[in-house]
Design a protein around this motif. Structure first.
Motif, PDB file in Angstrom:
ATOM      1  N   HIS A 112       0.672   5.742   2.998  1.00  0.00           N
ATOM      2  CA  HIS A 112      -0.355   6.427   3.797  1.00  0.00           C
ATOM      3  C   HIS A 112      -0.562   5.694   5.120  1.00  0.00           C
ATOM      4  CE1 HIS A 112      -2.641   3.153   1.915  1.00  0.00           C
ATOM      5  NE2 HIS A 112      -3.528   3.298   2.883  1.00  0.00           N
ATOM      6  N   TRP A 129      -6.080  -8.115   5.162  1.00  0.00           N
ATOM      7  CA  TRP A 129      -5.874  -7.975   3.708  1.00  0.00           C
ATOM      8  C   TRP A 129      -5.679  -9.378   3.152  1.00  0.00           C
ATOM      9  CZ3 TRP A 129      -3.148  -8.985  -0.631  1.00  0.00           C
ATOM     10  CH2 TRP A 129      -3.218  -8.095  -1.699  1.00  0.00           C
ATOM     11  N   HIS A 200       1.902   2.373   5.080  1.00  0.00           N
ATOM     12  CA  HIS A 200       1.932   1.307   4.067  1.00  0.00           C
ATOM     13  C   HIS A 200       1.490   1.850   2.715  1.00  0.00           C
ATOM     14  CE1 HIS A 200      -2.202   1.394   5.484  1.00  0.00           C
ATOM     15  NE2 HIS A 200      -2.573   0.789   4.376  1.00  0.00           N
ATOM     16  N   SER A 202       1.685   0.581  -1.900  1.00  0.00           N
ATOM     17  CA  SER A 202       2.124  -0.466  -2.845  1.00  0.00           C
ATOM     18  C   SER A 202       2.490   0.165  -4.178  1.00  0.00           C
ATOM     19  CB  SER A 202       1.052  -1.551  -3.012  1.00  0.00           C
ATOM     20  OG  SER A 202      -0.146  -1.015  -3.511  1.00  0.00           O
ATOM     21  N   ARG A 211      -3.059  -8.523  -9.707  1.00  0.00           N
ATOM     22  CA  ARG A 211      -2.865  -8.638  -8.260  1.00  0.00           C
ATOM     23  C   ARG A 211      -4.102  -8.114  -7.566  1.00  0.00           C
ATOM     24  NH1 ARG A 211      -1.526  -4.719  -3.751  1.00  0.00           N
ATOM     25  NH2 ARG A 211      -3.747  -4.641  -4.223  1.00  0.00           N
TER      26      ARG A 211
HETATM   27  O1  LIG Z   1      -3.882  -3.220  -1.738  1.00  0.00           O
HETATM   28  C1  LIG Z   1      -3.042  -2.331  -1.651  1.00  0.00           C
HETATM   29  O2  LIG Z   1      -2.075  -2.281  -2.382  1.00  0.00           O
HETATM   30  C2  LIG Z   1      -3.194  -1.256  -0.600  1.00  0.00           C
HETATM   31  C3  LIG Z   1      -4.141  -1.628   0.491  1.00  0.00           C
HETATM   32  C4  LIG Z   1      -4.315  -0.589   1.533  1.00  0.00           C
HETATM   33  O3  LIG Z   1      -3.807   0.497   1.445  1.00  0.00           O
HETATM   34  C5  LIG Z   1      -5.102  -0.910   2.713  1.00  0.00           C
HETATM   35  O4  LIG Z   1      -5.586  -2.031   2.841  1.00  0.00           O
HETATM   36  O5  LIG Z   1      -5.260  -0.048   3.575  1.00  0.00           O
END
Ligand SMILES: O=C(O)CCC(=O)C(=O)O
Length: 273
Positions: A112, A129, A200, A202, A211
């Motif tokens: 997304h 993050w 991005h 996951s 995690r």
């Molecule tokens: O923590 C994740 O795996 C995704 C994080 C995410 O999409 C974001 O920080 O915008």
């Protein structure tokens, strides 16, 4: 005070993300883990990947009971300094979400662009993050498509009727090349920064190790957080409500003069309903 190097800033601008040469002290990470345990315990009915506004001790309408330790982290001068080097001198904190994927059934985050969901005009945000646990390929680390932010274009997001994903909309696969994906592997205490247009996501966490990471959202004071726009965030499977989100001006000025810096802040000595 940590300063991003000119090479790091150039890399963020060209690739849309960066892992700065910085890490939180070990004791801070241990304390954040305890704060995370408290938040998980206080929100037994919320999936730990969906702990939105985890920096608010009392929910501003989104139903999550957060912890002040995450607000302190979001205001940490070291973080704010790095963020201001990539978004400019006027920094507004507007959001924070814990993405904690338990071992074994940690949910996938579909590809997304954050900007698809957010009511910020002009669209701009840097997300920090921060890894609370080691975040590696096998336990579902953040993955990015380098340089996918460059055109500053939002791609179509298609709805998915699945309940095993954190977000129920996914960037149209034709808009990017998944083969270019990079795993952002971090040890606990390290962080990445990413741009609002970057594609991005996951993978699910099928390993036996948790995690957890916390995403802190900062916009420049040249943007307006327009509470009137609910947009696609109204359609995700957990409650996101921008109407009462508190904004904190952490540095500089609100250049737009339009951002409401009072809404959602708890008056001293009172509690939110
Ligand atoms: O923590 C994740 O795996 C995704 C994080 C995410 O999409 C974001 O920080 O915008």
């Amino acid at each position: 005070m940590n300063q991003l190097s000119p090479t790091e800033i150039a890399s963020y601008e060209s690739e849309g993300y960066l892992v700065p040469d910085y890490r939180l002290p070990r004791e801070r990470v241990a304390s954040l883990r305890k704060a995370l345990d408290r938040v998980i315990e206080s929100n037994p009915d919320t999936r730990p990947e969906q702990l939105v506004s985890a920096h608010l001790e009392q929910s501003a309408g989104e139903g999550v009971r957060g912890d002040n330790e995450f607000l302190e982290l979001a205001m940490d001068p070291e973080l704010v300094n790095m963020v201001s080097q990539v978004i400019g001198p006027d920094v507004i904190l507007w959001g924070c979400q814990i993405f904690c994927k338990p071992g074994g059934d940690g949910m996938e985050v579909p590809w997304h662009q954050d900007g698809h969901y957010w009511p910020i005009r002009p669209l701009a945000t840097c997300t920090a993050w921060i890894a609370i646990d080691d975040s590696l390929a096998d336990n579902g680390c953040l993955r990015v498509i380098p340089a996918s932010h460059r055109q500053e274009k939002l791609h179509a997001h298609l709805k998915e009727d699945r309940n095993d994903v954190v977000l129920n909309q996914r960037v149209d696969a034709a808009a990017f090349n998944e083969a270019q994906a990079i795993d952002i592997e971090l040890e606990a205490g390290q962080l990445s920064l990413h741009d609002v247009y970057l594609v991005h996501g996951s993978n699910p966490n099928l390993s036996i190790r948790r995690r957890a990471g916390i995403a802190i959202r900062y916009m420049p004071g040249s943007s307006h957080f327009n509470r009137e726009i609910a947009g696609p965030s109204a359609e995700v499977s957990y409650t996101i409500d921008f109407s009462q989100r508190p904004l904190w001006l952490l540095r500089g000025e609100d250049q737009t003069g339009l951002n409401d810096l009072q809404v959602g802040h708890k008056p001293p000595g009172t509690s939110r309903s």
